[in-house]
Design a protein around this motif. Structure first.
Motif, short mmCIF file in Angstrom:
data_model
loop_
_atom_site.label_atom_id
_atom_site.label_comp_id
_atom_site.label_asym_id
_atom_site.label_seq_id
_atom_site.Cartn_x
_atom_site.Cartn_y
_atom_site.Cartn_z
N LYS A 115 -8.26 -3.06 10.58
CA LYS A 115 -8.38 -3.16 9.12
C LYS A 115 -7.32 -4.09 8.55
O LYS A 115 -7.58 -4.82 7.59
CB LYS A 115 -8.28 -1.77 8.48
CG LYS A 115 -9.54 -0.93 8.65
CD LYS A 115 -9.45 0.36 7.85
CE LYS A 115 -10.75 1.15 7.96
NZ LYS A 115 -10.69 2.42 7.18
N ALA A 116 -6.12 -4.06 9.13
CA ALA A 116 -5.06 -4.96 8.67
C ALA A 116 -5.45 -6.40 8.97
O ALA A 116 -5.21 -7.31 8.16
CB ALA A 116 -3.74 -4.60 9.35
N ASN A 148 0.32 5.00 16.61
CA ASN A 148 -0.31 4.44 15.41
C ASN A 148 0.59 4.55 14.19
O ASN A 148 0.69 3.62 13.38
CB ASN A 148 -1.64 5.14 15.14
CG ASN A 148 -2.72 4.74 16.12
OD1 ASN A 148 -2.60 3.73 16.80
ND2 ASN A 148 -3.78 5.53 16.20
N PHE A 149 1.26 5.71 14.06
CA PHE A 149 2.16 5.90 12.93
C PHE A 149 3.33 4.92 13.03
O PHE A 149 3.70 4.27 12.04
CB PHE A 149 2.70 7.33 12.89
CG PHE A 149 3.73 7.54 11.81
CD1 PHE A 149 3.35 7.57 10.47
CD2 PHE A 149 5.07 7.69 12.13
CE1 PHE A 149 4.31 7.74 9.47
CE2 PHE A 149 6.02 7.86 11.14
CZ PHE A 149 5.64 7.89 9.80
N ASN A 187 3.42 2.03 14.57
CA ASN A 187 2.93 0.67 14.31
C ASN A 187 2.62 0.45 12.84
O ASN A 187 2.77 -0.66 12.32
CB ASN A 187 1.68 0.39 15.15
CG ASN A 187 2.00 0.22 16.62
OD1 ASN A 187 3.06 -0.26 16.98
ND2 ASN A 187 1.07 0.63 17.47
N SER A 188 2.18 1.51 12.16
CA SER A 188 1.87 1.38 10.73
C SER A 188 3.12 1.07 9.92
O SER A 188 3.05 0.43 8.86
CB SER A 188 1.21 2.66 10.21
OG SER A 188 2.16 3.73 10.09
N SER A 200 -6.60 0.91 15.54
CA SER A 200 -5.82 1.25 14.36
C SER A 200 -5.46 0.04 13.50
O SER A 200 -5.17 0.18 12.31
CB SER A 200 -4.53 1.98 14.77
OG SER A 200 -3.77 1.16 15.65
N SER A 201 -5.46 -1.16 14.08
CA SER A 201 -4.97 -2.32 13.34
C SER A 201 -6.06 -3.29 12.90
O SER A 201 -5.78 -4.29 12.24
CB SER A 201 -3.93 -3.07 14.17
OG SER A 201 -4.43 -3.44 15.43
N ASN A 257 3.28 -2.49 9.68
CA ASN A 257 2.00 -3.05 9.24
C ASN A 257 1.19 -3.64 10.39
O ASN A 257 0.54 -4.67 10.24
CB ASN A 257 2.21 -4.11 8.15
CG ASN A 257 0.95 -4.37 7.33
OD1 ASN A 257 0.15 -3.46 7.11
ND2 ASN A 257 0.78 -5.61 6.89
N PHE A 258 1.26 -2.97 11.55
CA PHE A 258 0.49 -3.35 12.73
C PHE A 258 0.73 -4.80 13.15
O PHE A 258 -0.18 -5.47 13.65
CB PHE A 258 -1.00 -3.09 12.50
CG PHE A 258 -1.29 -1.65 12.15
CD1 PHE A 258 -1.28 -0.66 13.13
CD2 PHE A 258 -1.54 -1.28 10.85
CE1 PHE A 258 -1.53 0.67 12.81
CE2 PHE A 258 -1.79 0.05 10.51
CZ PHE A 258 -1.79 1.02 11.50
#
Length: 335
Positions: free
Chosen positions: A144-145, A108-109, A111-112, A141-142, A115-116
């Motif tokens: 929200k993006a 997740n980190f 990918n963040s 995790s993505s 920005n996913f």
């Protein structure tokens, strides 16, 4: 003289051990493929490949990284299945393997930092939405993006989704993104898994966290690099006449994969399932997604923008530009 002989003996022993280890690895990889690969008609060809490799001993001259790359290339050549993959893992060990939760946190980190997968979201002239989307990170995790991206383009008259560098990824995220373009829950496709014998039905969601994008023109930009879930996104909306594909024919990799660790040294990806569209009864394996408008990937965005503007003029849709401004922009895009 004795020292030279000793060194030669050590090198010979090392070579024999390396050969023995690679033969063992080839044998285990062959077994995993036979147990799990979705397309059984290739088993004889795969078996012949491994037998030939072990007899010829061509792999003896390759280091571990090149050995994995060479094997990947040969498996893809024999089966025409681009999802086959072998990778050398120099630091992998079951002893220091982190927990699934910690691995998810690290992924997740990572990918963040990209920005996913959402590289760019903007509004083009003529009130056309544009999303440059490079890969499907984990849905959890993505999402929200994705919500932010779709809310941003909510008021646009048409939407261009750029998949030219999209290499695929998470199936749940594919379903999440597709759900923004269907007004109600819809069966998209089934996935049959050979190793379990189970068939999973994949449906869009009736509700999403962001604003759905309905009854507007959607354009997908594709290239030869568009792969796997990236292809699925374009394929499922194109076949239902919800979107138009523009660009190049895609990679042609529909079969989902499972992963296996071989001798704690190699990662093996084996295509173990088959996707079937509930709409057409087909998929894009080997064939790829065929664009409605075929142009080079370099010209795909300009072409999509032009087509979107032509529809705006045709339907007399209001934008921030006057009709003459739109026509001048169209002339510029044609040059």
């Amino acid at each position: 003289m004795k020292k030279i002989c000793l060194v030669s003996s050590i090198l010979l022993c090392s070579s024999i051990l390396a050969q023995s280890n690679k033969t063992k690895i080839l044998t285990e990889i062959s077994e995993k493929i036979k147990e799990n690969y979705i397309d059984e008609k290739f088993f004889k060809s795969i078996d012949s490949l491994f037998q030939s490799e072990m007899k010829s001993e061509n792999f003896n001259s390759l280091d571990e990284k090149d050995f994995a790359a060479n094997l990947t290339q040969k498996l893809r050549t024999v089966t025409k299945d681009k999802h086959f993959f072998v990778k050398y893992l120099p630091n992998y060990s079951t002893q220091n393997k982190i927990s699934e939760k910690e691995q998810e946190k690290q992924n997740n980190f990572s990918n963040s930092l990209e920005n996913f997968g959402f590289e760019k979201v903007e509004r083009l002239e003529g009130n056309i939405g544009y999303i440059n989307y490079k890969g499907f990170a984990a849905q959890k995790s993505s999402a929200k993006a994705l919500e932010a991206a779709m809310n941003f383009v909510e008021n646009t008259n048409a939407l261009i989704i750029d998949l030219r560098e999209n290499g695929g990824g998470d199936n749940a995220m594919l379903i999440e993104f597709c759900s923004y373009f269907f007004d109600k829950k819809t069966d998209l496709y089934t996935t049959y898994f050979r190793n379990s014998g189970k068939t999973v039905r994949n449906r869009t969601k009736s509700n999403v966290s962001g604003k759905k994008y309905l009854n507007k023109n959607i354009y997908f930009l594709t290239s030869q690099k568009t792969f796997s879930a990236g292809e699925a996104f374009a394929y499922f909306l194109q076949e239902r006449k919800l979107a138009t594909a523009i660009g190049e024919k895609t990679g042609g990799a529909a079969n989902p994969v499972d992963h296996y660790y071989i001798e704690n040294q190699y990662l093996l990806l084996v295509p173990d399932g088959k996707i079937t569209s509930t709409y057409s009864g087909k998929n894009w394996e080997h064939t790829g997604v065929i664009p409605d408008t075929i142009v080079t990937q370099e010209n795909a965005l300009r072409t999509a923008h032009l087509l979107a503007l032509q529809e705006i003029v045709k339907n007399k849709t209001k934008t921030e530009l006057s009709e003459s401004d739109i026509k001048n922009l169209m002339i510029k895009l044609k040059q």
